[in-house]
Design an enzyme around this catalytic site. Structure first.
Site, PDB file in Angstrom:
ATOM      1  N   TRP A 164      11.873  -5.986  21.489  1.00  0.00           N
ATOM      2  CA  TRP A 164      12.895  -5.024  21.079  1.00  0.00           C
ATOM      3  C   TRP A 164      13.769  -5.564  19.957  1.00  0.00           C
ATOM      4  O   TRP A 164      14.092  -4.856  18.996  1.00  0.00           O
ATOM      5  CB  TRP A 164      13.750  -4.568  22.259  1.00  0.00           C
ATOM      6  CG  TRP A 164      13.034  -3.580  23.126  1.00  0.00           C
ATOM      7  CD1 TRP A 164      12.685  -3.741  24.445  1.00  0.00           C
ATOM      8  CD2 TRP A 164      12.541  -2.274  22.749  1.00  0.00           C
ATOM      9  NE1 TRP A 164      12.013  -2.626  24.883  1.00  0.00           N
ATOM     10  CE2 TRP A 164      11.907  -1.713  23.875  1.00  0.00           C
ATOM     11  CE3 TRP A 164      12.568  -1.543  21.561  1.00  0.00           C
ATOM     12  CZ2 TRP A 164      11.324  -0.452  23.858  1.00  0.00           C
ATOM     13  CZ3 TRP A 164      11.978  -0.280  21.539  1.00  0.00           C
ATOM     14  CH2 TRP A 164      11.365   0.250  22.684  1.00  0.00           C
ATOM     15  N   ASP A 211      22.245  -5.250  21.738  1.00  0.00           N
ATOM     16  CA  ASP A 211      21.462  -4.165  22.331  1.00  0.00           C
ATOM     17  C   ASP A 211      21.376  -4.431  23.829  1.00  0.00           C
ATOM     18  O   ASP A 211      20.583  -5.241  24.281  1.00  0.00           O
ATOM     19  CB  ASP A 211      20.061  -4.143  21.704  1.00  0.00           C
ATOM     20  CG  ASP A 211      19.141  -3.116  22.365  1.00  0.00           C
ATOM     21  OD1 ASP A 211      19.585  -2.421  23.306  1.00  0.00           O
ATOM     22  OD2 ASP A 211      17.971  -3.024  21.939  1.00  0.00           O
ATOM     23  N   LYS A 260      17.724   3.288  31.147  1.00  0.00           N
ATOM     24  CA  LYS A 260      17.388   2.132  31.966  1.00  0.00           C
ATOM     25  C   LYS A 260      18.397   1.976  33.104  1.00  0.00           C
ATOM     26  O   LYS A 260      18.052   2.062  34.261  1.00  0.00           O
ATOM     27  CB  LYS A 260      17.351   0.856  31.124  1.00  0.00           C
ATOM     28  CG  LYS A 260      16.031   0.552  30.430  1.00  0.00           C
ATOM     29  CD  LYS A 260      15.757   1.386  29.229  1.00  0.00           C
ATOM     30  CE  LYS A 260      14.409   1.173  28.608  1.00  0.00           C
ATOM     31  NZ  LYS A 260      14.443   0.811  27.197  1.00  0.00           N
TER      32      LYS A 260
HETATM   33  C1  LIG Z   1      14.100   0.846  25.869  1.00  0.00           C
HETATM   34  C2  LIG Z   1      14.774  -0.030  24.901  1.00  0.00           C
HETATM   35  C3  LIG Z   1      14.995   0.380  23.576  1.00  0.00           C
HETATM   36  C4  LIG Z   1      14.500   1.687  23.015  1.00  0.00           C
HETATM   37  O1  LIG Z   1      15.153   2.734  23.548  1.00  0.00           O
HETATM   38  P1  LIG Z   1      14.825   4.255  23.130  1.00  0.00           P
HETATM   39  O2  LIG Z   1      15.916   4.978  23.824  1.00  0.00           O
HETATM   40  O3  LIG Z   1      13.457   4.562  23.627  1.00  0.00           O
HETATM   41  O4  LIG Z   1      14.912   4.340  21.651  1.00  0.00           O
HETATM   42  C5  LIG Z   1      15.677  -0.482  22.742  1.00  0.00           C
HETATM   43  N1  LIG Z   1      16.116  -1.675  23.168  1.00  0.00           N
HETATM   44  C6  LIG Z   1      15.905  -2.106  24.434  1.00  0.00           C
HETATM   45  C7  LIG Z   1      16.412  -3.446  24.851  1.00  0.00           C
HETATM   46  C8  LIG Z   1      15.234  -1.296  25.339  1.00  0.00           C
HETATM   47  O5  LIG Z   1      15.026  -1.709  26.594  1.00  0.00           O
END
Ligand SMILES: *Cc1c(COP(=O)(O)O)cnc(C)c1O
Length: 362
Positions: A102, A173, A197
């Site tokens: 990511w 993030d 999540k």
């Molecule tokens: C799932 C995830 C993303 C992407 O998220 P989307 O909502 O599908 O764009 C980005 N960073 C991390 C750490 C993730 O777990």
């Protein structure tokens, strides 16, 4: 179908109590005679709910007053673009720490908007998977910001101390770790997280940004990605994801009732330790990540004999343990055990793993 435990990485399971409440008030919310998703985001009753959700999140994370909380569209990947658009002026560069898939994707996207310095901190070797300690990161003291991902959802790698950036704004993030343990928000310039999540349904993205960083966006920034525009309109410049916002609010209330993030962190630690112990004590299952970098949210593990993978997956699913297949990039298995996963779910997984090992070891 009887009760299952859903180990999906995202969209992930939601607390049963939250879904029951949403179901109960689905067609008639707060005596309006309407569903919350049918109401104007400009109605007083909706705005009151939205404000309460924000206040609860602020309380849960102890967000200081000089931070704005934005309820955005576009997911984590939307922020991969929004962050450089808002924080990276011409003539400056930004440092991107790459610890897994990511953070790598974030760096690749950011390159569309400016000068990006990618710093790979993976220290792969044959025995364990490890990362370069944050004190050794070769950071640029003049960078516009440092971006990193404290919990790599795919790789199961966690950076559990906040890096020291000596005044350079730190961007995180936190899509797969927000609200799972306490963090000192004041150490960050910006935190973002897709909701699907550890917060609620997909479609909502939380951005927590220090106020002095607002108002410096690149000219070409689309208005719905401009943090200042969002902040000036209380995240209602355009129609926000109203139902996801409402459901996130229910999750925040649920968290508060359970004792907040501190209480959640305790359970999360117990859950993760239980699963790692089960993996480490057998030589049937493997996880090679160095212990200090092991994620407490997303736990990958591999069967030593990977010809048993399909059997493991079909039998675990039959036992009510859903979505254990690892990400296609890393293979094996992955158990995502966010806040909504009860301890009983991990206990059921560990019991299944022991039984499967007994029946299949050579
Ligand atoms: C799932 C995830 C993303 C992407 O998220 P989307 O909502 O599908 O764009 C980005 N960073 C991390 C750490 C993730 O777990």
């Amino acid at each position: 179908m009887s009760k299952v435990f859903n180990f999906c990485a995202g969209p992930a399971m939601l607390p049963t109590a939250v879904m029951a409440k949403a179901q109960q008030e689905f067609v008639n919310w707060q005596d309006t005679g309407c569903s919350v998703m049918e109401l104007s985001h400009r109605s007083d009753i909706y705005i009151a709910m939205a404000k309460k959700a924000e206040a609860d999140l602020r309380e849960l994370m102890s967000i200081p007053d000089n931070y704005q909380v934005l309820f955005c569209h576009g997911g984590g990947r939307g922020q991969f673009s929004a962050v450089p658009l808002n924080l990276l002026p011409q003539g400056k560069s930004a440092d991107y720490i790459v610890s897994g898939s990511w953070s790598k994707a974030a760096a690749v996207e950011a390159k569309n908007f400016g000068d990006i310095n990618t710093i790979n901190i993976n220290q792969d070797n044959d025995i364990s998977l490890s990362l370069l300690a944050s004190s050794d990161w070769p950071l640029n003291p003049d960078a516009a910001y440092v971006h990193y991902c404290p919990n790599e959802t795919v790789n199961g790698l966690e950076i559990n101390t906040i890096p020291e950036t000596h005044g350079v704004p730190l961007v995180a993030d936190m899509s797969s770790t927000i609200l799972s343990h306490e963090v000192d928000v004041s150490k960050f310039a910006l935190i973002y997280a897709g909701a699907q999540k550890n917060i609620g349904p997909s479609g909502l993205t939380i951005v927590i940004i220090r106020e002095d960083l607002l108002g410096h966006a690149q000219i070409a920034t689309p208005c719905i990605m401009n943090y200042k525009t969002s902040a000036d309109h209380n995240s209602m410049y355009n129609t926000p994801p109203t139902y996801a916002w409402y459901l996130a609010g229910l999750v925040f209330q649920w968290l508060k009732e359970l004792g907040g993030v501190k209480a959640m962190a305790k359970v999360n630690k117990v859950k993760a330790e239980l699963l790692y112990q089960a993996i480490d004590k057998s030589d049937f299952y493997l996880n090679h990540i160095e212990s200090q970098y092991r994620s407490k949210m997303n736990i990958p593990f591999w069967l030593k004999d990977d010809s048993l993978n399909d059997k493991f997956l079909s039998e675990s699913e039959a036992a009510g343990l859903m979505a254990l297949e690892g990400h296609r990039m890393v293979g094996g298995m992955r158990a995502s055990i966010y806040n909504a996963m009860p301890l009983a779910g991990v206990q059921a997984l560990v019991a299944f793993m022991a039984k499967f090992e007994q029946e299949n070891k050579s």
